[in-house]
Scaffold this motif. Structure first.
Motif, mmCIF file in Angstrom:
data_model
loop_
_atom_site.group_PDB
_atom_site.id
_atom_site.type_symbol
_atom_site.label_atom_id
_atom_site.label_comp_id
_atom_site.label_asym_id
_atom_site.label_seq_id
_atom_site.Cartn_x
_atom_site.Cartn_y
_atom_site.Cartn_z
ATOM 1 N N HIS A 267 8.103 -7.364 -6.732
ATOM 2 C CA HIS A 267 8.063 -6.269 -7.707
ATOM 3 C C HIS A 267 6.805 -5.420 -7.522
ATOM 4 O O HIS A 267 5.704 -5.943 -7.415
ATOM 5 N N PHE A 268 7.007 -4.119 -7.485
ATOM 6 C CA PHE A 268 5.896 -3.178 -7.387
ATOM 7 C C PHE A 268 5.942 -2.197 -8.555
ATOM 8 O O PHE A 268 6.983 -1.599 -8.832
ATOM 9 N N ALA A 269 4.819 -2.075 -9.229
ATOM 10 C CA ALA A 269 4.660 -1.008 -10.214
ATOM 11 C C ALA A 269 4.187 0.245 -9.478
ATOM 12 O O ALA A 269 3.918 0.216 -8.275
ATOM 13 N N THR A 270 4.093 1.350 -10.196
ATOM 14 C CA THR A 270 3.609 2.606 -9.611
ATOM 15 C C THR A 270 2.358 3.051 -10.351
ATOM 16 O O THR A 270 2.396 3.312 -11.558
ATOM 17 N N LEU A 271 1.248 3.134 -9.617
ATOM 18 C CA LEU A 271 -0.024 3.549 -10.192
ATOM 19 C C LEU A 271 -0.272 5.025 -9.864
ATOM 20 O O LEU A 271 -0.315 5.409 -8.696
#
Length: 320
Positions: A267-271
């Motif tokens: 899982h990758f969030a977006t910064l």
């Protein structure tokens, strides 16, 4: 060589077991490495580890307050465990004490030490498993069949090692993959923090993306090639992702993931980091979209501690 029970899996049974006491080496490693650590405040404040006083780990620290007062204190970390070092999560317990009589400037330095020194310590602790394997694990081999012909050992980057661990313990840990959270449909949210810094947007953009400048505020190795699609790694590998877009000196957008067993696998969030420059300062906003529900407080602390306080620690200062 230890007797291998018949019920053991071949991947475990074919290890060449060897017990080693490495406590003296580990003690020397901590005594050598930890005294290299230091932190700085926004002005003339600075402090660092001055001595390892016992193997709990107990440390003495000393520094200089903004008014020039020499300040000393102690910190005890009851357990430096291999799980902490590998997970990269700040679950250490710190027991702080102040030796110097308290004054406002002394307390200000004491608060700075409690806020920033754990980051430097945990970065150093993360190097310990690799160091112990490099020094004491070279004669540890594994065989793919019952002939026990030596072949290279499997990757050791996730092998847990405690200060007094035997290589039999290391072998058993290597044979069993570390559990991780399975990828599931996640409920997510957005976490944002911001701060004003006495620096230009151009300079802040460079500080946050230039591989050579990042370690000054992150206090850890970094990899960064600020180009769309390029991978980056911060805080010694504790945060990883890819750059999505860069619009200097206005905005950085990148994928973002914790290298931790508690962070959902894959899982990758977006910064999104934005820069709003005024006449005498620049407001930087970090907005992390896709944070798994339940991680809000932890991620807010991470953004504040590693990014905001990291930039403050190199003397940029801020307006509040």
């Amino acid at each position: 060589m230890a007797t291998i029970p018949p019920s053991m899996a071949p991947s475990t049974a074919n290890w060449h077991w060897k017990n080693k006491t490495v406590t003296p080496w580990a003690k020397a490693w901590f005594e050598r490495e930890l005294v290299t650590l230091s932190i700085k405040g926004e002005g003339s404040e600075e402090a660092g580890v001055s001595e390892v006083v016992d193997f709990e780990v107990g440390l003495k620290w000393k520094g200089t307050a903004s008014d020039g007062t020499e300040v000393e204190g102690k910190v005890t970390i009851p357990e430096v465990s291999h799980e902490n070092a590998i997970d990269g999560i700040s679950s250490y317990i710190y027991e702080w004490s102040l030796t110097t009589p308290s004054t406002p400037t002394v307390e200000a330095l004491f608060n700075l030490v409690k806020a920033r020194l754990p980051v430097a310590l945990e970065t150093k602790f993360a190097e310990f498993p690799s160091a112990i394997i490099e020094t004491h694990g070279k004669d540890l081999t594994v065989s793919a069949d019952t002939s026990r012909t030596g072949t290279p050992a499997p990757p050791t980057s996730n092998i847990p090692v405690a200060s007094g661990a035997s290589l039999a313990t290391i072998a058993a840990a290597a044979a069993k993959p570390a559990p991780r959270t399975e990828t599931k449909k996640l409920n997510t949210t957005t976490v944002s923090v911001d701060a004003n810094f006495m620096a230009s947007a151009d300079d802040l953009f460079s500080i946050l993306t230039d591989e050579k400048r990042i370690p000054a505020w992150s206090r850890a190795p970094a990899k960064s090639n600020p180009q769309p699609g390029a991978e980056y790694s911060l805080f010694g590998g504790g945060v990883k992702g890819k750059y999505i877009s860069l619009n200097p000196p206005k905005e950085i957008k990148q994928t973002w993931a914790l290298e931790s067993p508690t962070w959902p696998t894959g899982h990758f969030a977006t910064l999104t980091t934005t820069f709003d420059q005024s006449s005498d300062s620049t407001k930087v906003t970090w907005s992390l979209e896709g944070v798994p529900t339940g991680f809000e407080d932890e991620i807010t602390r991470n953004l504040q501690g590693y990014y905001v306080h990291g930039l403050k620690s190199i003397g940029l200062g801020s307006e509040l």
